[in-house]
Scaffold this active site. Sequence first.
Site, PDB file in Angstrom:
ATOM      1  N   SER A 282     -15.870  25.939 -26.698  1.00  0.00           N
ATOM      2  CA  SER A 282     -15.991  24.668 -27.408  1.00  0.00           C
ATOM      3  C   SER A 282     -14.892  24.606 -28.456  1.00  0.00           C
ATOM      4  O   SER A 282     -14.470  25.634 -28.990  1.00  0.00           O
ATOM      5  CB  SER A 282     -17.368  24.587 -28.066  1.00  0.00           C
ATOM      6  OG  SER A 282     -17.309  23.790 -29.223  1.00  0.00           O
TER       7      SER A 282
ATOM      8  N   SER B 255       0.830  -1.209   0.000  1.00  0.00           N
ATOM      9  CA  SER B 255       0.000   0.000   0.000  1.00  0.00           C
ATOM     10  C   SER B 255       0.865   1.261   0.000  1.00  0.00           C
ATOM     11  O   SER B 255       0.342   2.369   0.057  1.00  0.00           O
ATOM     12  CB  SER B 255      -0.925   0.004   1.224  1.00  0.00           C
ATOM     13  OG  SER B 255      -0.184  -0.192   2.415  1.00  0.00           O
TER      14      SER B 255
ATOM     15  N   LYS C   8     -19.958  29.104 -28.228  1.00  0.00           N
ATOM     16  CA  LYS C   8     -20.258  28.435 -26.949  1.00  0.00           C
ATOM     17  C   LYS C   8     -19.455  28.979 -25.771  1.00  0.00           C
ATOM     18  O   LYS C   8     -18.293  29.346 -25.905  1.00  0.00           O
ATOM     19  CB  LYS C   8     -19.961  26.918 -27.061  1.00  0.00           C
ATOM     20  CG  LYS C   8     -20.911  26.151 -27.932  1.00  0.00           C
ATOM     21  CD  LYS C   8     -22.306  25.977 -27.339  1.00  0.00           C
ATOM     22  CE  LYS C   8     -22.339  25.095 -26.118  1.00  0.00           C
ATOM     23  NZ  LYS C   8     -22.195  23.677 -26.442  1.00  0.00           N
TER      24      LYS C   8
ATOM     25  N   GLU D 136     -20.530  21.485 -13.967  1.00  0.00           N
ATOM     26  CA  GLU D 136     -20.725  20.143 -14.543  1.00  0.00           C
ATOM     27  C   GLU D 136     -19.745  19.142 -13.937  1.00  0.00           C
ATOM     28  O   GLU D 136     -20.102  18.006 -13.622  1.00  0.00           O
ATOM     29  CB  GLU D 136     -20.538  20.186 -16.057  1.00  0.00           C
ATOM     30  CG  GLU D 136     -21.689  20.870 -16.781  1.00  0.00           C
ATOM     31  CD  GLU D 136     -21.425  20.990 -18.280  1.00  0.00           C
ATOM     32  OE1 GLU D 136     -22.299  20.584 -19.047  1.00  0.00           O
ATOM     33  OE2 GLU D 136     -20.355  21.478 -18.671  1.00  0.00           O
TER      34      GLU D 136
ATOM     35  N   THR E 235     -41.394  24.995  -7.948  1.00  0.00           N
ATOM     36  CA  THR E 235     -41.605  23.645  -7.421  1.00  0.00           C
ATOM     37  C   THR E 235     -41.900  22.809  -8.655  1.00  0.00           C
ATOM     38  O   THR E 235     -42.504  23.304  -9.623  1.00  0.00           O
ATOM     39  CB  THR E 235     -42.787  23.561  -6.430  1.00  0.00           C
ATOM     40  OG1 THR E 235     -43.982  23.885  -7.139  1.00  0.00           O
ATOM     41  CG2 THR E 235     -42.626  24.545  -5.264  1.00  0.00           C
ATOM     42  N   HIS E 236     -41.440  21.569  -8.652  1.00  0.00           N
ATOM     43  CA  HIS E 236     -41.567  20.703  -9.846  1.00  0.00           C
ATOM     44  C   HIS E 236     -40.916  21.346 -11.076  1.00  0.00           C
ATOM     45  O   HIS E 236     -41.313  21.064 -12.202  1.00  0.00           O
ATOM     46  CB  HIS E 236     -43.031  20.376 -10.175  1.00  0.00           C
ATOM     47  CG  HIS E 236     -43.842  19.955  -8.994  1.00  0.00           C
ATOM     48  ND1 HIS E 236     -44.002  18.637  -8.624  1.00  0.00           N
ATOM     49  CD2 HIS E 236     -44.516  20.683  -8.064  1.00  0.00           C
ATOM     50  CE1 HIS E 236     -44.753  18.568  -7.532  1.00  0.00           C
ATOM     51  NE2 HIS E 236     -45.067  19.810  -7.168  1.00  0.00           N
TER      52      HIS E 236
HETATM   53  N1  ARG Z   1      -1.124  -1.438   5.231  1.00  0.00           N
HETATM   54  C1  ARG Z   1      -2.002  -1.982   6.230  1.00  0.00           C
HETATM   55  C2  ARG Z   1      -3.350  -1.280   6.151  1.00  0.00           C
HETATM   56  O1  ARG Z   1      -3.452  -0.321   5.476  1.00  0.00           O
HETATM   57  C3  ARG Z   1      -1.389  -1.799   7.568  1.00  0.00           C
HETATM   58  C4  ARG Z   1      -1.863  -2.776   8.602  1.00  0.00           C
HETATM   59  C5  ARG Z   1      -1.411  -4.113   8.276  1.00  0.00           C
HETATM   60  N2  ARG Z   1      -1.625  -5.028   9.336  1.00  0.00           N
HETATM   61  C6  ARG Z   1      -1.514  -6.328   9.115  1.00  0.00           C
HETATM   62  N3  ARG Z   1      -1.720  -7.115  10.095  1.00  0.00           N
HETATM   63  N4  ARG Z   1      -1.269  -6.804   7.913  1.00  0.00           N
HETATM   64  O2  ARG Z   1      -4.318  -1.686   6.758  1.00  0.00           O
END
Ligand code: ARG
Length: 463
Positions: A281, A27, A287, A294, A159-160
């Site tokens: 545009s 991660s 435009k 949006e 309304t509506h």
């Molecule tokens: N990267 C993990 C998370 O975002 C950290 C915790 C991981 N803990 C574990 N027991 N693998 O949750």
Amino acid sequence: MGDSLGKTWSDRFDEGLHPFIEQFNASIEFDICLLEEDLDGSIAHARMLGMQGIITKEEAIKLENGLEEIRKSAADGLFQPDISDEDVHFAVEKKLISLIGPIGKKLHTGRSRNDQVGTDLRLWLRKRIDEIDNDLKRFQVSLFLLAEKNLHTLIPGYTHLQRAQPLSLAHHLLAYVEMAQRDRNRLEDVRKRVNISPLGAAALAGTSICINRDITSADLQFQDIYTNSLDAVSDRDFVVEFLGASSLIMAHLSRLSEEVILWASEEFAFIKLTDRCATGSSLMPQKKNPDVPELVRGKSGRVFGHLQAMLTMIKGLPLAYNKDFQEDKEAIFDSVKTVRDSLKAISILFEEGLIFRKEKLNKAVLSDFSNATDVADYLVAKEVPFREAYQLVGRIVKECLEEEILLTDISLDRWKKFNTFFEEDIYDKLLPSSVVESRLSDGGTGFERVGEQLFLWREKLFE
Ligand code: ARG
């Protein structure tokens, strides 16, 4: 555990991870933005270990200094973990050991990544909530300042999406200021449950090491600590709550965006977009497109999606920590960015991106039957029962529609034929400004009531 934090796992493992699984599991690419909070949490933990005599005071100081050094090298762009570090928590620990040597291996005493990641995320989100509160306030101010200038500007009310009754433009804008205030109140409430420390819950069951959770909690300025260690490491309610509050912010911005888009169309023509916030545009030279509202309207779906994803993510999870939780990061990070960017863009739009076309608004409120209720109310004031008055005005409007005239075009003679109670003053009552002025019930659009609201909002927003 081997000498370097190398593959991080214990000697229980013989083989390294499959390279794809290593990537799939990691991660670090997104949780690196928790670095500040990871360092803050680790410093608080290290200090507490020192205070409790679990490590020596000197060791605690070395840990803290090493962690601060990581903060500095990160600021200089010199801390660049990679996939092999897995996540921000391991990356910091590994770097710490490489900086200060074996003492660094004492940092994780009495702690797990499970309580650590929960701590980091809460610290991070607490700051972002405060920033979003500021963004919401700027948004309120941008609407308020326009409202203050437009107490007596009239706009058709619907309304509506059918013309209903004319309004003070200030009243219309203040409705969104109110919504934003509820958004702020909701976030303030969510913040209370973000602001609880899971640190010290360890992996799931607490720890046999004599830590002190109150010390780390106070150091990190949490309001309270989780009383159940299982709940501490597995609670992501605050994530769902935050995304719920964020979804409502986006829903409000999206509704306002929809109005702006309608107002900017040739059909409504209530506003002109300035060059600051409109785009052209590539093909049609005439435009001028309302891209900002949006985009905001379009982005609302991302946040709603993240909310749905988080509910789905937690609903089947047995206690306590499960790796599924790693999915919460991108949902939160993207939602925070989306909400903050959208609030900023819409604020700029109301600060300098649009101009109300008063002549068009004036014409609009003069050219319809949005004063019909007032004819009925006129008769009610003369003690005609409302339902009877309502029926009569319905008939009058029908005749007008057939003749393609407005109520103001009816002669006094003809009014009197409809009902002898009608007098010369009916014409005054039919003016859009009179219609608005008369709505003096609490919360109504009457100038006096809206003026009071403007006064209160000025106090609240500029105190
Ligand atoms: N990267 C993990 C998370 O975002 C950290 C915790 C991981 N803990 C574990 N027991 N693998 O949750």
